[in-house]
Design an enzyme around this catalytic site. Structure first.
Site, PDB file in Angstrom:
ATOM      1  N   ALA A 117       0.792  -1.226   0.000  1.00  0.00           N
ATOM      2  CA  ALA A 117       0.000   0.000   0.000  1.00  0.00           C
ATOM      3  C   ALA A 117       0.826   1.279   0.000  1.00  0.00           C
ATOM      4  O   ALA A 117       0.283   2.356   0.233  1.00  0.00           O
ATOM      5  CB  ALA A 117      -0.932  -0.007   1.212  1.00  0.00           C
ATOM      6  N   ASN A 186       2.225  -3.586   7.732  1.00  0.00           N
ATOM      7  CA  ASN A 186       3.240  -4.137   6.840  1.00  0.00           C
ATOM      8  C   ASN A 186       3.966  -3.039   6.072  1.00  0.00           C
ATOM      9  O   ASN A 186       5.109  -3.225   5.637  1.00  0.00           O
ATOM     10  CB  ASN A 186       2.602  -5.125   5.858  1.00  0.00           C
ATOM     11  CG  ASN A 186       2.260  -6.451   6.519  1.00  0.00           C
ATOM     12  OD1 ASN A 186       3.102  -7.063   7.170  1.00  0.00           O
ATOM     13  ND2 ASN A 186       1.029  -6.895   6.367  1.00  0.00           N
ATOM     14  N   HIS A 216      -0.801   6.834   4.654  1.00  0.00           N
ATOM     15  CA  HIS A 216       0.602   6.586   4.973  1.00  0.00           C
ATOM     16  C   HIS A 216       1.423   7.768   4.457  1.00  0.00           C
ATOM     17  O   HIS A 216       1.322   8.125   3.275  1.00  0.00           O
ATOM     18  CB  HIS A 216       1.112   5.311   4.305  1.00  0.00           C
ATOM     19  CG  HIS A 216       0.320   4.087   4.635  1.00  0.00           C
ATOM     20  ND1 HIS A 216       0.348   3.482   5.864  1.00  0.00           N
ATOM     21  CD2 HIS A 216      -0.542   3.351   3.872  1.00  0.00           C
ATOM     22  CE1 HIS A 216      -0.448   2.428   5.865  1.00  0.00           C
ATOM     23  NE2 HIS A 216      -0.995   2.327   4.669  1.00  0.00           N
TER      24      HIS A 216
END
Length: 265
Positions: A117, A186, A216
């Site tokens: 991602a 992750n 993020h």
């Protein structure tokens, strides 16, 4: 390749269903879904034969892990020593130094990981080859319900559940955080693998009840420049701990391994 890459898919969840369906529809050139491994009986839900893990290793060129860090720990070395390659989606498993060393030393199979991602990993790898980075920071923001963990005390859980704004849940390094959030961070491990140093990446995990998108933010600085990457993804409706884009990152990695021409590497 003269023959299509035979792919064994481990996990038929939010990631595996998308990846397996695309492979079954021959959407990845030079790759085909040979079998599926899952600890639940799938019946006709999967578009390929469901087999035991040992059988998948014997019949496949590549095993795709889409079922969590535990699969990497339990089966990673056996996949590689059995001769198949391994594509890891749950990169958090590689924050275990001993496991990572064993996987890199195992063979004849090769180990790959997908960025999942987050973007910019290729640039971070290039930059680190030029000169070490001075500072790398990652801030991950998700809905509180996706971040709840068994180790949390009642005080922290209460703050998260009653929050009306952002709440910092944990701060640490990329070595520490993925182990505490095995299904949700992750990305921290992926950034650290690109940078080449688990302890150099500082990570903040933030719970925000208004976070309809999973966000993020990667910030890095060094003698060669400054870099900032920000992504905001829609969570998967069936598994909000992961983003909808992750299976497509896996498919992109599969296409690169299978040798699709014109691939951005």
């Amino acid at each position: 390749m003269s023959q299509p890459l035979k792919v064994g898919l481990v996990g038929w969840g939010a990631i595996g269903r998308v990846v397996g369906t695309a492979l079954a529809r021959q959407e990845v050139a030079d790759a085909e879904l040979a079998c599926v491994v899952d600890n639940r009986p799938l019946g006709d839900a999967a578009p390929a034969e469901q087999v035991a893990f040992e059988d998948a290793i014997e019949r496949c060129d590549l095993i795709v892990e889409a079922a969590g860090q535990g699969v990497v720990r339990e089966w990673g070395e056996r996949v590689l020593t059995g001769g198949a390659d391994l594509l890891i989606a749950s990169t958090g498993a590689l924050t275990d130094d001993e496991l990572a060393k064993r996987l890199l030393a195992a063979g004849p199979g090769r180990v790959y990981f997908t960025g999942g991602a987050v973007g910019g990993l290729d640039l971070l790898q290039a930059v680190r080859s030029f000169a070490p980075l001075d500072e790398v920071r990652l801030t991950t923001t998700k809905l509180p319900s996706t971040l709840e963990q068994p180790w949390m005390d009642e005080e922290l859980l209460g703050r998260m559940r009653s929050a009306t704004g952002p709440v910092e849940v944990m701060s640490g390094t990329a070595r520490d955080v993925p182990a505490r959030f095995p299904k949700s961070t992750n990305v921290a491990a992926s950034v650290a693998l690109a940078v080449g140093d688990l302890d150099a990446v500082r990570v903040r995990v933030v719970a925000d009840p208004a976070a309809q998108l999973t966000r993020h933010v990667v910030e890095a600085t060094g003698p060669h420049g400054a870099y900032r990457f920000e992504v905001a993804h829609r969570p998967d409706p069936g598994n909000p701990a992961t983003s909808q884009v992750v299976p497509y990152a896996v498919l992109r990695s599969l296409a690169a391994i299978a040798g699709r021409s014109g691939q951005i590497l």
